[in-house]
Design a protein around this motif. Structure first.
Motif, PDB file in Angstrom:
ATOM      1  N   ILE A 203       0.875  -1.188   0.000  1.00  0.00           N
ATOM      2  CA  ILE A 203       0.000   0.000   0.000  1.00  0.00           C
ATOM      3  C   ILE A 203       0.909   1.233   0.000  1.00  0.00           C
ATOM      4  CG2 ILE A 203      -1.669   1.323   1.380  1.00  0.00           C
ATOM      5  CD1 ILE A 203      -2.601  -1.477   2.482  1.00  0.00           C
ATOM      6  N   TYR A 204       0.821   2.009  -1.060  1.00  0.00           N
ATOM      7  CA  TYR A 204       1.767   3.134  -1.194  1.00  0.00           C
ATOM      8  C   TYR A 204       1.099   4.504  -1.170  1.00  0.00           C
ATOM      9  CZ  TYR A 204       4.803  -0.727  -2.237  1.00  0.00           C
ATOM     10  OH  TYR A 204       5.487  -1.908  -2.138  1.00  0.00           O
ATOM     11  N   ILE A 205      -0.216   4.571  -0.989  1.00  0.00           N
ATOM     12  CA  ILE A 205      -0.874   5.891  -0.916  1.00  0.00           C
ATOM     13  C   ILE A 205      -0.464   6.585   0.398  1.00  0.00           C
ATOM     14  CG2 ILE A 205      -2.885   5.275  -2.335  1.00  0.00           C
ATOM     15  CD1 ILE A 205      -4.456   5.003   0.348  1.00  0.00           C
ATOM     16  N   PRO A 206      -0.577   7.923   0.444  1.00  0.00           N
ATOM     17  CA  PRO A 206      -0.295   8.604   1.718  1.00  0.00           C
ATOM     18  C   PRO A 206      -1.239   8.114   2.818  1.00  0.00           C
ATOM     19  CG  PRO A 206      -0.573  10.188  -0.090  1.00  0.00           C
ATOM     20  CD  PRO A 206      -0.982   8.853  -0.632  1.00  0.00           C
ATOM     21  N   ILE A 207      -0.689   7.900   4.001  1.00  0.00           N
ATOM     22  CA  ILE A 207      -1.513   7.535   5.165  1.00  0.00           C
ATOM     23  C   ILE A 207      -1.379   8.717   6.131  1.00  0.00           C
ATOM     24  CG2 ILE A 207      -1.879   5.876   7.037  1.00  0.00           C
ATOM     25  CD1 ILE A 207      -0.679   3.726   5.156  1.00  0.00           C
ATOM     26  N   VAL A 208      -2.348   9.600   6.047  1.00  0.00           N
ATOM     27  CA  VAL A 208      -2.264  10.899   6.718  1.00  0.00           C
ATOM     28  C   VAL A 208      -2.729  10.763   8.170  1.00  0.00           C
ATOM     29  CG1 VAL A 208      -3.104  13.291   6.669  1.00  0.00           C
ATOM     30  CG2 VAL A 208      -2.750  12.035   4.516  1.00  0.00           C
ATOM     31  N   PRO A 209      -1.886  11.154   9.133  1.00  0.00           N
ATOM     32  CA  PRO A 209      -2.324  11.031  10.530  1.00  0.00           C
ATOM     33  C   PRO A 209      -3.489  11.956  10.859  1.00  0.00           C
ATOM     34  CG  PRO A 209      -0.182  12.139  10.410  1.00  0.00           C
ATOM     35  CD  PRO A 209      -0.522  11.689   9.013  1.00  0.00           C
ATOM     36  N   GLY A 210      -4.489  11.424  11.504  1.00  0.00           N
ATOM     37  CA  GLY A 210      -5.619  12.216  11.992  1.00  0.00           C
ATOM     38  C   GLY A 210      -5.278  12.695  13.403  1.00  0.00           C
ATOM     39  N   ILE A 211      -5.243  14.003  13.581  1.00  0.00           N
ATOM     40  CA  ILE A 211      -4.832  14.577  14.871  1.00  0.00           C
ATOM     41  C   ILE A 211      -6.059  15.146  15.583  1.00  0.00           C
ATOM     42  CG2 ILE A 211      -3.390  16.335  15.994  1.00  0.00           C
ATOM     43  CD1 ILE A 211      -1.756  14.136  14.554  1.00  0.00           C
ATOM     44  N   LEU A 212      -6.253  14.685  16.806  1.00  0.00           N
ATOM     45  CA  LEU A 212      -7.382  15.186  17.595  1.00  0.00           C
ATOM     46  C   LEU A 212      -6.869  16.052  18.747  1.00  0.00           C
ATOM     47  CD1 LEU A 212     -10.469  15.089  18.227  1.00  0.00           C
ATOM     48  CD2 LEU A 212      -9.958  13.172  19.749  1.00  0.00           C
ATOM     49  N   PRO A 213      -6.958  17.378  18.630  1.00  0.00           N
ATOM     50  CA  PRO A 213      -6.618  18.208  19.791  1.00  0.00           C
ATOM     51  C   PRO A 213      -7.635  17.922  20.905  1.00  0.00           C
ATOM     52  CG  PRO A 213      -6.684  19.519  17.766  1.00  0.00           C
ATOM     53  CD  PRO A 213      -7.321  18.195  17.461  1.00  0.00           C
ATOM     54  N   VAL A 214      -7.130  17.770  22.124  1.00  0.00           N
ATOM     55  CA  VAL A 214      -7.998  17.307  23.220  1.00  0.00           C
ATOM     56  C   VAL A 214      -8.727  18.484  23.867  1.00  0.00           C
ATOM     57  CG1 VAL A 214      -8.043  16.031  25.408  1.00  0.00           C
ATOM     58  CG2 VAL A 214      -6.450  15.364  23.608  1.00  0.00           C
ATOM     59  N   HIS A 215      -9.920  18.769  23.361  1.00  0.00           N
ATOM     60  CA  HIS A 215     -10.698  19.871  23.937  1.00  0.00           C
ATOM     61  C   HIS A 215     -11.263  19.504  25.298  1.00  0.00           C
ATOM     62  CE1 HIS A 215     -10.759  21.213  19.684  1.00  0.00           C
ATOM     63  NE2 HIS A 215     -10.526  22.342  20.285  1.00  0.00           N
ATOM     64  N   ALA A 253      -3.567  21.136  26.228  1.00  0.00           N
ATOM     65  CA  ALA A 253      -4.003  20.443  24.999  1.00  0.00           C
ATOM     66  C   ALA A 253      -3.218  20.937  23.794  1.00  0.00           C
ATOM     67  CB  ALA A 253      -5.499  20.678  24.779  1.00  0.00           C
ATOM     68  N   SER A 254      -2.985  22.229  23.755  1.00  0.00           N
ATOM     69  CA  SER A 254      -2.244  22.775  22.628  1.00  0.00           C
ATOM     70  C   SER A 254      -0.803  22.266  22.650  1.00  0.00           C
ATOM     71  CB  SER A 254      -2.373  24.295  22.700  1.00  0.00           C
ATOM     72  OG  SER A 254      -1.274  24.917  22.216  1.00  0.00           O
ATOM     73  N   ALA A 255      -0.200  22.211  23.849  1.00  0.00           N
ATOM     74  CA  ALA A 255       1.177  21.705  23.954  1.00  0.00           C
ATOM     75  C   ALA A 255       1.248  20.233  23.555  1.00  0.00           C
ATOM     76  CB  ALA A 255       1.684  21.892  25.386  1.00  0.00           C
ATOM     77  N   VAL A 256       0.258  19.446  24.011  1.00  0.00           N
ATOM     78  CA  VAL A 256       0.256  18.003  23.711  1.00  0.00           C
ATOM     79  C   VAL A 256       0.128  17.770  22.207  1.00  0.00           C
ATOM     80  CG1 VAL A 256      -1.200  15.933  23.912  1.00  0.00           C
ATOM     81  CG2 VAL A 256      -0.571  17.209  25.959  1.00  0.00           C
ATOM     82  N   ALA A 257      -0.819  18.478  21.570  1.00  0.00           N
ATOM     83  CA  ALA A 257      -1.021  18.276  20.124  1.00  0.00           C
ATOM     84  C   ALA A 257       0.203  18.743  19.336  1.00  0.00           C
ATOM     85  CB  ALA A 257      -2.277  19.015  19.659  1.00  0.00           C
ATOM     86  N   ALA A 258       0.785  19.861  19.771  1.00  0.00           N
ATOM     87  CA  ALA A 258       1.979  20.366  19.068  1.00  0.00           C
ATOM     88  C   ALA A 258       3.128  19.367  19.198  1.00  0.00           C
ATOM     89  CB  ALA A 258       2.374  21.726  19.627  1.00  0.00           C
ATOM     90  N   GLU A 259       3.288  18.823  20.400  1.00  0.00           N
ATOM     91  CA  GLU A 259       4.351  17.837  20.636  1.00  0.00           C
ATOM     92  C   GLU A 259       4.173  16.623  19.715  1.00  0.00           C
ATOM     93  OE1 GLU A 259       4.852  15.796  24.594  1.00  0.00           O
ATOM     94  OE2 GLU A 259       5.092  17.879  25.175  1.00  0.00           O
ATOM     95  N   GLN A 260       2.926  16.160  19.618  1.00  0.00           N
ATOM     96  CA  GLN A 260       2.656  14.988  18.780  1.00  0.00           C
ATOM     97  C   GLN A 260       2.971  15.285  17.315  1.00  0.00           C
ATOM     98  OE1 GLN A 260      -1.431  13.506  18.574  1.00  0.00           O
ATOM     99  NE2 GLN A 260      -0.680  11.590  17.686  1.00  0.00           N
ATOM    100  N   VAL A 261       2.497  16.444  16.853  1.00  0.00           N
ATOM    101  CA  VAL A 261       2.680  16.784  15.445  1.00  0.00           C
ATOM    102  C   VAL A 261       4.157  17.034  15.139  1.00  0.00           C
ATOM    103  CG1 VAL A 261       2.157  18.565  13.735  1.00  0.00           C
ATOM    104  CG2 VAL A 261       0.327  17.612  15.106  1.00  0.00           C
ATOM    105  N   LEU A 262       4.839  17.738  16.035  1.00  0.00           N
ATOM    106  CA  LEU A 262       6.258  18.018  15.792  1.00  0.00           C
ATOM    107  C   LEU A 262       7.070  16.731  15.789  1.00  0.00           C
ATOM    108  CD1 LEU A 262       6.500  21.268  17.904  1.00  0.00           C
ATOM    109  CD2 LEU A 262       6.907  21.105  15.448  1.00  0.00           C
TER     110      LEU A 262
END
Ligand code: FAD
Length: 305
Positions: A203-215, A253-262
């Protein structure tokens, strides 16, 4: 993880692409909030914005109305989610034609959950498409569409094992899917392992991570348990005691999501799909951290410098 490891290289923002997911509003108040969010996120120039489709087509009209408004009032490219739940092939085909008639060129094709909710046994409509792969085939036959599908880094709860799960993803790709968007996850190792499994399966298509910021951590923890996403102990620890302190909760939540994405950027990921929950704040903050800025923000920044 430290600030030096994650310090933004000047060129990063140019390479990263984002997409945003919205759900169709139920009432005027929610509609107003969605449009405030859309207005704030539009200048970030996402690749597309997707609009979800309720169980059993329950939001069919609201999804269509939201997609139509995005097309007519913004510069954004909408992607319409569609499911196979409780609908015959003719009914699903009619929905495809309705969206195509509006000018929709992107779809997110899903089997969907039973109308009774996540966890209830799924029974395909006797004359309908049985799963996501069959719906992808129908879309492919109906036009030259960009078709996203789901992927599950921790496997779908109904999949007995990863091999079955990856096999379904492969069927969706073979039928014409252009990209997979993952269920949200909080452990990047699980995502990386899943992508490796998919690549090994051809499977070679992009597998784009779904990011859920924790509101709201409590809600996310409950929902995660239902859809089979792991909530690591360290994540629970970060939000411990913040239920009655929304401001600190949002900062964390913003720090956690940023950490994950970075961390994912460090691992070479370039595309991100944000489950916005129709709210802009956390998404704007995380996008800012990865170098995705609105034109206005860049202008203001350079004027200050
Ligand atoms: P499929 O890809 O068809 O199957 C998912 C998995 O289930 C497969 O991996 C397969 O192994 C297993 N499976 C399927 N059928 C069987 C079977 N008969 N026996 C054994 N295993 C089986 N839901 C909505 O209602 N509306 C939305 O707009 C929506 N958007 C979503 C967007 C994304 C990015 C994601 C990740 C999910 C979304 N969902 C949405 C949730 C989704 O509908 C559910 O997770 C649903 O349970 C599965 O749909 P699917 O398209 O992933 O199914």
């Amino acid at each position: 993880m430290n600030q030096f490891r994650f310090s933004r290289r000047p060129d990063i923002g140019d390479k990263i692409k984002v997409s945003f997911e919205f759900f169709p509003p139920k009432n005027d108040e929610m509609e107003a909030r969605l449009w405030e969010t859309v207005t704030r996120l539009e200048p970030l120039q996402p690749k597309f914005v997707s609009v979800t489709y309720g169980a059993g087509g329950s939001t069919r009209e609201r999804t269509a109305r939201t997609v139509k408004r995005i097309l007519s009032e913004t510069t954004l490219t909408p992607a319409a989610h569609m499911t196979c739940v409780d609908a015959s092939r003719d009914e699903v085909d009619a929905v495809i034609q309705e969206f195509a008639g509006m000018g929709v060129t992107r779809f997110v094709a899903l089997r969907g959950d039973p109308a009774e909710g996540v966890g209830a046994a799924y029974r395909p409509h006797p004359g309908g498409y049985a799963n996501g792969a069959e719906l992808v085939g129908a879309l492919k036959g109906a036009g030259d569409f960009d078709i996203s599908v789901s992927a599950y880094p921790e496997k779908h709860p109904e999949s007995p094992d990863f091999a079955t799960d990856i096999d379904m993803l492969k069927r969706k790709v073979d039928n014409g899917a252009t990209r997979a968007i993952t269920q949200f996850f909080f452990d990047n190792d699980l995502y990386e392992r899943y992508v490796e499994r998919a690549r090994r399966a051809g499977i070679y298509i992009p597998i784009v991570p779904g990011i859920l910021p924790v509101h709201n951590f409590t809600q996310v923890a409950n929902f995660s348990a239902r859809c089979g996403a792991l909530v690591p102990a360290w994540l629970a620890e970060r939000f411990d005691g913040l239920q009655k302190d929304p401001q600190t909760h949002a900062l964390v939540a913003s720090a956690v999501a940023a950490e994950q994405v970075l961390d994912l950027v460090e691992r070479g990921v370039g595309d991100f799909h944000f489950y916005t929950m129709n709210r802009a704040d956390l998404v704007v903050a995380v996008c800012h951290m990865i170098g995705i800025r609105s034109h206005e923000a860049e202008t203001a920044g350079s004027a200050a410098a």
